[in-house]
Design a protein around this motif. Structure first.
Motif, mmCIF file in Angstrom:
data_model
loop_
_atom_site.group_PDB
_atom_site.id
_atom_site.type_symbol
_atom_site.label_atom_id
_atom_site.label_comp_id
_atom_site.label_asym_id
_atom_site.label_seq_id
_atom_site.Cartn_x
_atom_site.Cartn_y
_atom_site.Cartn_z
ATOM 1 N N UNK A 1 27.931 14.107 -2.521
ATOM 2 C CA UNK A 1 26.789 13.888 -1.637
ATOM 3 C C UNK A 1 25.833 12.902 -2.291
ATOM 4 N N UNK A 2 25.479 11.855 -1.562
ATOM 5 C CA UNK A 2 24.495 10.891 -2.043
ATOM 6 C C UNK A 2 23.093 11.404 -1.723
ATOM 7 N N UNK A 3 22.248 11.414 -2.738
ATOM 8 C CA UNK A 3 20.871 11.887 -2.575
ATOM 9 C C UNK A 3 19.913 10.705 -2.731
ATOM 10 N N UNK A 4 19.060 10.533 -1.734
ATOM 11 C CA UNK A 4 18.063 9.476 -1.766
ATOM 12 C C UNK A 4 16.676 10.086 -1.936
ATOM 13 N N UNK A 5 15.805 9.440 -2.659
ATOM 14 C CA UNK A 5 14.464 9.991 -2.873
ATOM 15 C C UNK A 5 13.615 9.935 -1.608
ATOM 16 N N UNK A 6 12.599 10.763 -1.577
ATOM 17 C CA UNK A 6 11.657 10.771 -0.459
ATOM 18 C C UNK A 6 10.259 10.883 -1.038
ATOM 19 N N UNK A 7 9.467 9.831 -0.862
ATOM 20 C CA UNK A 7 8.125 9.790 -1.424
ATOM 21 C C UNK A 7 7.095 9.818 -0.304
ATOM 22 N N UNK A 8 6.047 10.586 -0.499
ATOM 23 C CA UNK A 8 4.966 10.699 0.469
ATOM 24 C C UNK A 8 3.799 9.802 0.113
ATOM 25 N N UNK A 9 3.864 9.170 -1.060
ATOM 26 C CA UNK A 9 2.787 8.295 -1.499
ATOM 27 C C UNK A 9 2.901 8.047 -2.982
ATOM 28 N N UNK A 10 1.927 7.326 -3.526
ATOM 29 C CA UNK A 10 1.895 6.994 -4.939
ATOM 30 C C UNK A 10 0.451 7.141 -5.426
ATOM 31 N N UNK A 11 0.267 7.833 -6.545
ATOM 32 C CA UNK A 11 -1.089 8.096 -7.039
ATOM 33 C C UNK A 11 -1.798 6.816 -7.480
ATOM 34 N N UNK A 12 -1.055 5.723 -7.640
ATOM 35 C CA UNK A 12 -1.670 4.444 -7.964
ATOM 36 C C UNK A 12 -2.266 3.765 -6.735
ATOM 37 N N UNK A 13 -1.911 4.292 -5.553
ATOM 38 C CA UNK A 13 -2.365 3.665 -4.303
ATOM 39 C C UNK A 13 -3.241 4.599 -3.463
ATOM 40 N N UNK A 14 -3.000 5.899 -3.564
ATOM 41 C CA UNK A 14 -3.786 6.898 -2.835
ATOM 42 C C UNK A 14 -4.044 8.070 -3.770
ATOM 43 N N UNK A 15 -4.936 8.977 -3.381
ATOM 44 C CA UNK A 15 -5.178 10.143 -4.227
ATOM 45 C C UNK A 15 -4.221 11.270 -3.845
ATOM 46 N N UNK A 16 -4.038 12.205 -4.771
ATOM 47 C CA UNK A 16 -3.182 13.362 -4.499
ATOM 48 C C UNK A 16 -3.687 14.137 -3.286
ATOM 49 N N UNK A 17 -4.997 14.282 -3.201
ATOM 50 C CA UNK A 17 -5.568 15.007 -2.076
ATOM 51 C C UNK A 17 -5.252 14.336 -0.748
ATOM 52 N N UNK A 18 -5.346 13.014 -0.716
ATOM 53 C CA UNK A 18 -5.042 12.261 0.504
ATOM 54 C C UNK A 18 -3.569 12.363 0.856
ATOM 55 N N UNK A 19 -2.715 12.269 -0.149
ATOM 56 C CA UNK A 19 -1.268 12.344 0.078
ATOM 57 C C UNK A 19 -0.873 13.737 0.569
ATOM 58 N N UNK A 20 -1.429 14.769 -0.056
ATOM 59 C CA UNK A 20 -1.098 16.157 0.286
ATOM 60 C C UNK A 20 -1.506 16.494 1.724
ATOM 61 N N UNK A 21 -2.617 15.920 2.194
ATOM 62 C CA UNK A 21 -3.104 16.214 3.541
ATOM 63 C C UNK A 21 -2.696 15.161 4.565
ATOM 64 N N UNK A 22 -1.859 14.221 4.169
ATOM 65 C CA UNK A 22 -1.325 13.247 5.107
ATOM 66 C C UNK A 22 -0.496 13.973 6.175
ATOM 67 N N UNK A 23 -0.560 13.501 7.419
ATOM 68 C CA UNK A 23 0.142 14.173 8.515
ATOM 69 C C UNK A 23 1.630 14.373 8.215
#
Length: 394
Positions: free
Chosen positions: A316-338
């Motif tokens: 099985x090939x596994x690809x990453x899934x990122x919701x954001x990057x702390x260098x571009x947004x804050x953890x709080x913003x990423x965590x509460x992103x829709x």
């Protein structure tokens, strides 16, 4: 291969962001000011958008001084590297904006003690009042490093021991067993000298056919080494040679370790050893997120990198899934992103098909990757062995 599910986040942007003021009677004690209004079969679901992360897993490096046969590097498709100090500084500042954050675990898919500034990182996180844990192969526990860990103090240290003696350990880890055990003993001696109970010691054991018969012996060694807990996880094969080492089909209701059965049952935190109906995402239940060394925020260990693995012998090939990057947004913003709120909601209810034991699995192309499944999820967690409690982590 560096393919990333770039469209997944867009596919998860369903629902509408609303102000909670209008629904205060439903949430009288809610601190969040916004929520996700999500249409469901029964009507609507309101999910308050809280910055309620409780645990962070930080991968400060993907470099390692070992070459274990069980390691993800056997199918590694990502560049290797270490976290830049500027990324860590941003991350540290963002941690202080998370009111419910309790624990930071330094681990991931590298040896954290090989990062040149690991002690600066540990010290910085301790200074803001958080619990700090680390997992390590134990090889870099020099007297100087042990002293630093006790002075911090580090709250918990997990050491990977895939065998209780030279025979299995040396074969699996491709290095010598004795120096690591000596380092653990030196850690205990230094703690006694400093009259400190910290760091608490945990042992992690990757179970497979070649070493499972020595689990009881490992438990006895762990007691001798004064470990507070032993975490047993099944192996996730990352190469074809390891796919025949899985133990997932044992009758784990009657595991027999002879005269040591009670010893194992009492002292080992055991995984499931066979597929069961129930599924649960540890990372969602623990309100946890993972951070790669580049600062990318992934929902869990399984979605941090690009690699392949073997699920019951199927590649099985596994690809990453990122919701954001702390260098571009804050953890709080990423965590509460829709998208992230939607994704956690899906995982909370585990609205994914059960591919692993589906009668149509043979020949189904959906199971070739984690990109999507027959229910329209993208990415898909339908074959996550962590959710089946076959694979475990601290």
């Amino acid at each position: 291969m560096n393919k990333i599910n770039t469209h997944s986040k867009m596919n998860l942007n369903g629902g509408t962001k609303i102000r909670l003021e209008e629904y205060r009677s439903l949430f009288p004690n809610e601190q969040a000011t916004e929520a996700l209004l999500l249409p469901i079969e029964e009507g609507y679901k309101i999910i308050p958008m809280r910055r309620d992360i409780k645990k962070l897993y930080i991968e400060v490096t993907t470099l390692c001084n070992f070459a274990c046969t069980t390691c993800i590097r056997n199918s590694w498709q990502d560049d290797q590297g270490k976290m830049e100090w500027t990324t860590f500084e941003r991350l540290l500042a963002q941690m202080q904006e998370l009111p419910e954050l309790e624990t930071v675990h330094f681990g991931g898919f590298g040896e954290p003690m090989s990062h040149p500034r690991i002690f600066d990182m540990l010290r910085a996180v301790k200074s803001i009042g958080l619990r700090v844990e680390m997992i390590t192969n134990g090889s870099l526990l020099s007297p100087e490093n042990i002293e630093k860990l006790i002075k911090l103090p580090l709250d918990a240290i997990f050491i990977s021991l895939d065998g209780p003696d030279e025979e299995e350990y040396n074969l699996i880890r491709q290095t010598d067993f004795a120096p690591v055990v000596d380092n653990i003993k030196a850690l205990n001696t230094a703690k006694e000298k400093a009259k400190s109970k910290l760091p608490e010691l945990g042992i992690e054991f990757v179970a497979m056919k070649k070493n499972f018969h020595k689990l009881a012996k490992l438990i006895r060694l762990s007691l001798e080494l004064k470990a507070r807990q032993v975490i047993v996880t099944n192996v996730l094969p990352y190469n074809e040679e390891m796919k025949d080492e899985i133990l997932y089909d044992l009758d784990d209701t009657q595991l027999d370790h002879g005269k040591d059965t009670i010893l194992v049952n009492v002292h080992a935190k055991m995984p499931y050893m066979k597929i069961r109906t129930d599924r649960q995402c540890k990372f969602v239940e623990d309100k946890a997120a993972t951070i790669t060394y580049r600062g990318e925020v992934a929902p869990c260990y399984a979605l941090m990198h690009a690699y392949h693995c073997y699920i019951y012998g199927r590649k099985k090939e596994m690809y990453p899934f990122y919701l954001g990057n702390v260098n571009e947004s804050t953890l709080g913003e990423i965590w509460t992103d829709l998208a992230y709120v939607n994704f956690r909601s899906k995982l909370k209810d585990f609205k994914f098909p059960s591919c692993t034991d589906c009668k149509y699995v043979d020949g189904c192309s959906y199971t070739d990757t984690n990109e999507s499944d027959c229910w329209g999820n993208n990415p898909s967690c339908a074959e996550c062995l962590w959710s089946r409690r076959l694979i475990a982590c601290p």
